[in-house]
Design an enzyme around this catalytic site. Sequence first.
Site, short mmCIF file in Angstrom:
data_model
loop_
_atom_site.label_atom_id
_atom_site.label_comp_id
_atom_site.label_asym_id
_atom_site.label_seq_id
_atom_site.Cartn_x
_atom_site.Cartn_y
_atom_site.Cartn_z
N GLU A 37 14.50 -2.26 -19.68
CA GLU A 37 14.26 -3.69 -19.86
C GLU A 37 13.73 -3.96 -21.26
O GLU A 37 12.90 -3.19 -21.77
CB GLU A 37 13.20 -4.23 -18.87
CG GLU A 37 13.59 -4.20 -17.42
CD GLU A 37 12.50 -4.83 -16.53
OE1 GLU A 37 11.63 -5.54 -17.06
OE2 GLU A 37 12.52 -4.57 -15.32
N CYS A 64 0.85 -1.18 0.00
CA CYS A 64 0.00 0.00 0.00
C CYS A 64 0.89 1.24 0.00
O CYS A 64 1.77 1.37 0.86
CB CYS A 64 -0.88 -0.02 1.24
SG CYS A 64 -1.64 1.60 1.55
N GLU A 76 8.73 -0.85 -11.62
CA GLU A 76 7.42 -0.81 -12.28
C GLU A 76 6.28 -0.47 -11.33
O GLU A 76 5.33 -1.25 -11.18
CB GLU A 76 7.15 -2.15 -12.98
CG GLU A 76 8.11 -2.40 -14.14
CD GLU A 76 7.81 -3.68 -14.92
OE1 GLU A 76 7.01 -4.50 -14.45
OE2 GLU A 76 8.37 -3.84 -16.02
N TRP A 132 4.52 -13.80 -20.11
CA TRP A 132 3.21 -13.44 -19.55
C TRP A 132 2.19 -13.10 -20.62
O TRP A 132 1.06 -12.74 -20.29
CB TRP A 132 3.37 -12.28 -18.57
CG TRP A 132 4.24 -11.19 -19.09
CD1 TRP A 132 5.58 -11.05 -18.90
CD2 TRP A 132 3.85 -10.12 -19.94
NE1 TRP A 132 6.05 -9.94 -19.57
CE2 TRP A 132 5.01 -9.35 -20.21
CE3 TRP A 132 2.64 -9.71 -20.49
CZ2 TRP A 132 4.99 -8.22 -21.02
CZ3 TRP A 132 2.62 -8.58 -21.30
CH2 TRP A 132 3.79 -7.86 -21.55
N CYS A 182 -7.40 0.80 0.85
CA CYS A 182 -7.47 0.52 2.30
C CYS A 182 -7.87 1.77 3.09
O CYS A 182 -8.00 2.86 2.53
CB CYS A 182 -6.14 -0.02 2.79
SG CYS A 182 -4.86 1.24 2.92
#
Lengths: 676, 676, 676
Positions: free
Chosen positions: B308, B116, B151, B316, B158
């Site tokens: 990158e 968080c 990233e 993915w 919350c």
Amino acid sequence: MINKKLPQIWYGGDYNPEQWDHPAIWEEDIRYFKEAGINVATLNVFSWALNQPDEETYDFSRLEMHMNRLYDHGIYTCLATSTAAHPAWMARKYPDVLRVDFQGRQRRFGGRHNSCPNSPTYRHYAGKMAGALGSHFKDHPGLLMWHVSNEYGGYCYCDNCAAGFRKWLKQSYHSIDRLNKLWNTRFWGHTFYSWEEIVVPNALSEEGEGNVSVFQGISLDYRRFQSDSLLECYQLEHTVLKTFTPDLQITTNLMGTYSELDYFKWGKAMDVVSWDSYPALDTPVSLTAMTHDLMRGLKDGKPFMLMEQTPSQQNWQSYNALKRPGVMRLWSYQALAHGADTVLFFQLRRSIGACEKFHGAVIEHAGHNETRVFRETEQVGRELQQLEDKLIGARITSRVAIVYDWENRWALDLSSGPTVSLDYVKEVHSYYRAFYRLNIPVDFISVEADLTGYDLVVAPVLYMVKTGHAKRIERFVENGGTFVSTFFSGIVNEHDLVTLGGYPGELRSLFGIWVEETDALDPAQFNHIVMSKQWGKLSGHYQCNLLFDLIHSEGAEVLATYGSDFYAGSPVVTRNTFGKGSAIYVGSSGDQAFTDGLIETVCNERGIVSLLPTPDGVEVTERTKAGESFLFVLNHRSEQVALTLIDQYNNLLTNEELAGEVTLEPHGVLLLKACL
Amino acid sequence: MINKKLPQIWYGGDYNPEQWDHPAIWEEDIRYFKEAGINVATLNVFSWALNQPDEETYDFSRLEMHMNRLYDHGIYTCLATSTAAHPAWMARKYPDVLRVDFQGRQRRFGGRHNSCPNSPTYRHYAGKMAGALGSHFKDHPGLLMWHVSNEYGGYCYCDNCAAGFRKWLKQSYHSIDRLNKLWNTRFWGHTFYSWEEIVVPNALSEEGEGNVSVFQGISLDYRRFQSDSLLECYQLEHTVLKTFTPDLQITTNLMGTYSELDYFKWGKAMDVVSWDSYPALDTPVSLTAMTHDLMRGLKDGKPFMLMEQTPSQQNWQSYNALKRPGVMRLWSYQALAHGADTVLFFQLRRSIGACEKFHGAVIEHAGHNETRVFRETEQVGRELQQLEDKLIGARITSRVAIVYDWENRWALDLSSGPTVSLDYVKEVHSYYRAFYRLNIPVDFISVEADLTGYDLVVAPVLYMVKTGHAKRIERFVENGGTFVSTFFSGIVNEHDLVTLGGYPGELRSLFGIWVEETDALDPAQFNHIVMSKQWGKLSGHYQCNLLFDLIHSEGAEVLATYGSDFYAGSPVVTRNTFGKGSAIYVGSSGDQAFTDGLIETVCNERGIVSLLPTPDGVEVTERTKAGESFLFVLNHRSEQVALTLIDQYNNLLTNEELAGEVTLEPHGVLLLKACL
Amino acid sequence: MINKKLPQIWYGGDYNPEQWDHPAIWEEDIRYFKEAGINVATLNVFSWALNQPDEETYDFSRLEMHMNRLYDHGIYTCLATSTAAHPAWMARKYPDVLRVDFQGRQRRFGGRHNSCPNSPTYRHYAGKMAGALGSHFKDHPGLLMWHVSNEYGGYCYCDNCAAGFRKWLKQSYHSIDRLNKLWNTRFWGHTFYSWEEIVVPNALSEEGEGNVSVFQGISLDYRRFQSDSLLECYQLEHTVLKTFTPDLQITTNLMGTYSELDYFKWGKAMDVVSWDSYPALDTPVSLTAMTHDLMRGLKDGKPFMLMEQTPSQQNWQSYNALKRPGVMRLWSYQALAHGADTVLFFQLRRSIGACEKFHGAVIEHAGHNETRVFRETEQVGRELQQLEDKLIGARITSRVAIVYDWENRWALDLSSGPTVSLDYVKEVHSYYRAFYRLNIPVDFISVEADLTGYDLVVAPVLYMVKTGHAKRIERFVENGGTFVSTFFSGIVNEHDLVTLGGYPGELRSLFGIWVEETDALDPAQFNHIVMSKQWGKLSGHYQCNLLFDLIHSEGAEVLATYGSDFYAGSPVVTRNTFGKGSAIYVGSSGDQAFTDGLIETVCNERGIVSLLPTPDGVEVTERTKAGESFLFVLNHRSEQVALTLIDQYNNLLTNEELAGEVTLEPHGVLLLKACL
């Protein structure tokens, strides 16, 4: 598995007389059961709440009355323990019986198969119920066998399961360091310093819908743990029941290729395997055949029980087509043909309310015997009675084995990349079909199985190679066996850790190849398998898709190369001589024509022959017993077909002598015993 | 951004030696890195848990050993702060570090990017970790720069975020009355009387999956707040690190057109922009080019870092195709061509377990250098070394700017109606492509940017017009600029409140039109843009779809009208003279042929010319530095292409002199310096 | 429903002046309203939070000011009670007002229609608000009627609802034994021993997304209970308001075929039915017509109110097409044509922020009257004023009734099997269309309706036959009526328990058939209805799909048989003479040509004739009052059409005399009064 009480093919199924409090209906039931040749009824599958109104009270009077009534009319009881759905009062008083779902939500009372396998309450009362039933019915003459719970499945993610998981992990890994290493936790900062830091992998932690995980080690072990947890629940009841009836068989009904439980492990714990077969209208008959063979493989070929099938219609598919006339009979014989010793239905009488009221039954809502479904049931019943105990215990002999592994499937499903479209069952089925169309019998074996005695072993997508497996395969090939595997094999060990040094890892010297890379394309894009020269039935080229291993031969013969893309001309199918045998590697997902040709060629080379050549859609299997052979000939087509028998036979279903050219009716069946 | 320690193109990438506790492997790594010309390794991206076993203990000995070992072999370290994944012990002891997800569920430990941003615990320990690293490594000679977290992304819902949101709102709106007014809360009874009544907008309150909101003001501000909250986390570490190493650059790796963070705001806070480029097999090369240009725009054209890219394969995507031979090299030069000063990979050595084990690496699972991937890496490394510092700091000059605005995108996505199919990035890309095919350089600019110096500014779907923006655009056009915008522009202000009086609101007098209504049809339905007469490259008619502005000219020239429907014949493309310049409005989503023709026509009129005309699929860019020009010629096709150079050049990659007709290999690259 | 205050067609709609605190805008509003002929504004739909800042304070000064201002200009107020969205302060202080959703999650403040119907807080303050409004405004001369809440809908699953559900069950079933029996709880071990064991059926217990349930009895009762709970909320306010203004009508706006509320039950509780009509661009006009007729049926044909329609565009569809020119007018008359006495819009002025800012309005964001939308509004307003009170209270007379039943739809949706593709509304619409194309008026009736007076009653998919319904239908047919029903009828009683003895259960002797089985196939697979011989308009064969009843005639005439599959040649359409009438059964879902032919044939036989034969796309209805007939002729086509009038008429919209061949403009309307 000849059962002294009832040494013939058991015929009947799930029966829920408690849903009608009408003696007149019970009497009708019995009358129709007898007309239909029914000799077994499965009772008490979902009556926990009915029979146990509170913590202390057990009331089996109703159940006993029905068992008596059935037995008085010659019908035996397969007695279920009713623990597949806990009572509502239990859910209210002891919420730990309720599962926490994949989303992390504690469920409330509802549905079925709803108990947390690690709930102390559930285990306590499930064991008590098994004991109460065992104690009460152990001497009942109609008690034929035990049916524990029902279709175990589903995972729980509650705190009891989390605690159980940590205990299971401690037992498996001993030290947190070892766990860190074998889960590769230095990836993405997952280093654990205490067991308590480990949480269950679900939508709130490591996983997403559809077997998506970001941490395969954790997710793989959780599947093992949950499968084991449910198995412990089974074993708990099994153990209790054995104390009362040591000689009665105990089973629970499995669900074929259901993915969540490692059925090879379960098979060992059960006295006999039983399963529920629910093909849809468009399920290939070869897939049903394969699933029967897989279930038979769970106990090394021992005959199994067809515990459930619908006489007509299901209710839970999108479109619940009726089984066409003759199809229920055909598929009943298909089960027997693959090693079943029973033909049991869900259900004998149709419910009037709740979610299975549109599931077919022997006695339909019309309530009488003047129905197509009843007439077909009756015919099968009559035929099975004629067969007496002839088939009971007969075995299937096979020179071919296909390796199937639930953990391999889990690991494939969980891994991220290279493709989302790899479907383990589909790849296995593609190879199975090639044998099926040739009427060549196949055994399904686990990765722990002894390979001795087989001539040909096929292990599609053997991604996970567990400790010792590669060596066993090598010994098999060295001794003259033929081994076939495919793309994306030999990649990881049982912890889903990659075997370094070049794919296919531990299988590399066996195959005499090195797979440098694996390309993945949308399955709508195709490459070609171009045969280097004709090889048996294979020549020219075939389509392939999905994954494309980029192979270097390290001694293997190159049987085929890719037809296009930047790896055009590089090997796609290879064969390596290894000791006295050979190992064939198929580096992409070939079309069915390729796989059919490959398997036929290999079988021809090994002298593995068809039981009987038949037109497409006609299946042949053989069961043997004490030197006698029973040949099943099954016409899955809606047209008549003609075929030619090689020997002279007696058709046990009609007592006709048959030889030479014979005709099968649409959906017709022959059960042939060779005339000696 | 010439870095004195390493004044050349940085080459290397993410390196996780802690995943292997084998000195032999570390030695192999170094050997292969040197072979490949690698000079930079990014360390410590995910080692928080490993380096900090509890609240008090920091152990950097392992990390230091690896930095030393690399430095001893001439390889510098881009040092990550490891705060992108909190340790499991922290999640257990301080659950406030765990995010609450969009569904309102508190997550448990797992995954990454899991903290968080408003957790006091997270901020405390992230700051402490940055300080500990800064203190420990500030004087390490191999320390090249800092890489904060990784990233950044994802939102939390919350209670700490709710409290933070209220504070953020108080600071933004000062009074609850003002907030009520600017959120238009009298709609649907949303009047707030106290800040405490405001809850976070998620699936439990105002939103649904897929950027669906019923209260745009709240949802828009929550995106701003979360983007700011994550940026505060970045800034916290940035500030701490600067106290130790005031002269080292600090960055974090961005993700191109990632929607959740307002990167123009982020760019200002970073010393240098870096980003991770992961095109799929079917990503248009022009979209990759556009994203590079967008990232370059975040810091006004300053060179950026390619932080990158994969050497071969991702894991993915649905289908993780290999980068075809030559493509990694081609795309590396494409990054340089658009302003990158680095070529870095994820990853240098492939993991053996967890979810990125099937992501490509320089050193693959085979573990050696005899791979296609390694050979290609080696070639690029060799070439980059030859280039020395020639390109470092070179800039791209453009007379064209495209406006891009994350808040505009959020507001478009959140709004209900008129169509669900409007895709901001796709519309922007459609205009970008028109320049790209002409090899005309483009800058991406924010809505705050100074427009002086551009001849042509394009702002596709400028739905949200922020305070002062319209005036700046008007001044730009008055002074002779050409401005192009499209349908559904000028609708709302920065609070997503509609500008009354007629669309396009504040842009109405600039465009000299009034948009009375906007029709929305299924994108499969088309209308036509019918040119009133030939205009440059535009004549006849073109398809358009999606949205259809019904335009009244209020002085603008009508360049084209609709071809059909009840608004056939009414204006769809207009041009208005405004001061010395002109403003062109395109009232629907034209097909690519239209947009290409429009842009070519406008460029021709403005004398904005191609760097070099080329066949389709061949891209040209230019970087300049100290009077020297570097021309990149990139062949994205799989075939050879021929093209004609206008001047005489030296190809820096081969040291050949080139002029006149030249041939590019499939996926070939020329890096041309004009011969003076 | 002639209202003495405003004895003409009410014209206007939802008006939210509180969203602008600008007297200048309010003045403009009034000016434009008067221009447009608007005489009614609905105020206060969502101003609860604005008017009640805390538990004790009510401030209606703003509202009163607007009512005064409107009334001063001759515009009456339909006064809403504003209880469709609770204030944020209430949600914060009394969380019981917040719903718990289907996933079991308690919601937070947000959206609208957000209150738990069983929340004591909500009921307390909703009642108080109704009382405060009643007390304050009861004597206001501009108060025309009450509009309670807004578009009631959605279910809650909180603990208060659970307690309420148990209470509702006790009242319905009296004993837990009876509940067990009627829910068939012995299925899947659901026997309950106490009311407290029963939990609400949602995603945590018995249900899944999309009306999936594993226990239909529970799920069906929960829908009844929630519909009743929301109705109690309506009734609570209704009762309070009546104490203040016994003579004013009270309504709430319904939503046509909205599935979650049993509107026939609601209709009884409302003084007048009102509803919101939002067809999409591709909604068949016949479906809009059908929904008007259904809404009219809720109060036995009494005229209803069109409470909302958009003047132009919606915002919440995927693609919000503009209403084409003339279409708003056409659809306004279509509402009148089917029994509406009002034409009201959502909304009079468009919001500038939040999720309906792209929903059309009479006064658009441009803010003036020079828009297409305003001009069309003005035209309709002018025409409606001309009509004075002529149409008010006029009724529609029909010899045909279609049975519609919300509980039947719930039960069909909830049941598992035989097909997921059965869509009750679609099947009903298919029969409705057949009358619609013939311009034959149709009433919609509930299963409780008196059938006397109809010649033909159609009950598509009458799956659930409630107590007494079959007898009423039998009496209707015995007395000469014609009854038509379809496949999958007569299956269950109101508890979703199957009627044993053979389908269609209680309707079996009426139809003279026995349905032995029902086949279900993917709807893409077709069979054929082959007519045994020509019958009226029916001959040859027609396609059918979805479900296929396997029918035995038990006395019925076989009108058609199946064309293929194993039931080829068996009956699919039958007609049974029963007393003086006949009952037609259609055993599958025929294509529209079949249904059209069937209905035309039956109508011809019964002498039920068209109001006026017209070309396709031209709709005709008739309202009558005090011996006068008003014929609506509506051209739904975008082209001119010609048609021939039988009599001589006065077109009330133009005051032209019309006879013989007349031409309708595209989307044109005639409102014809017969010349006497």
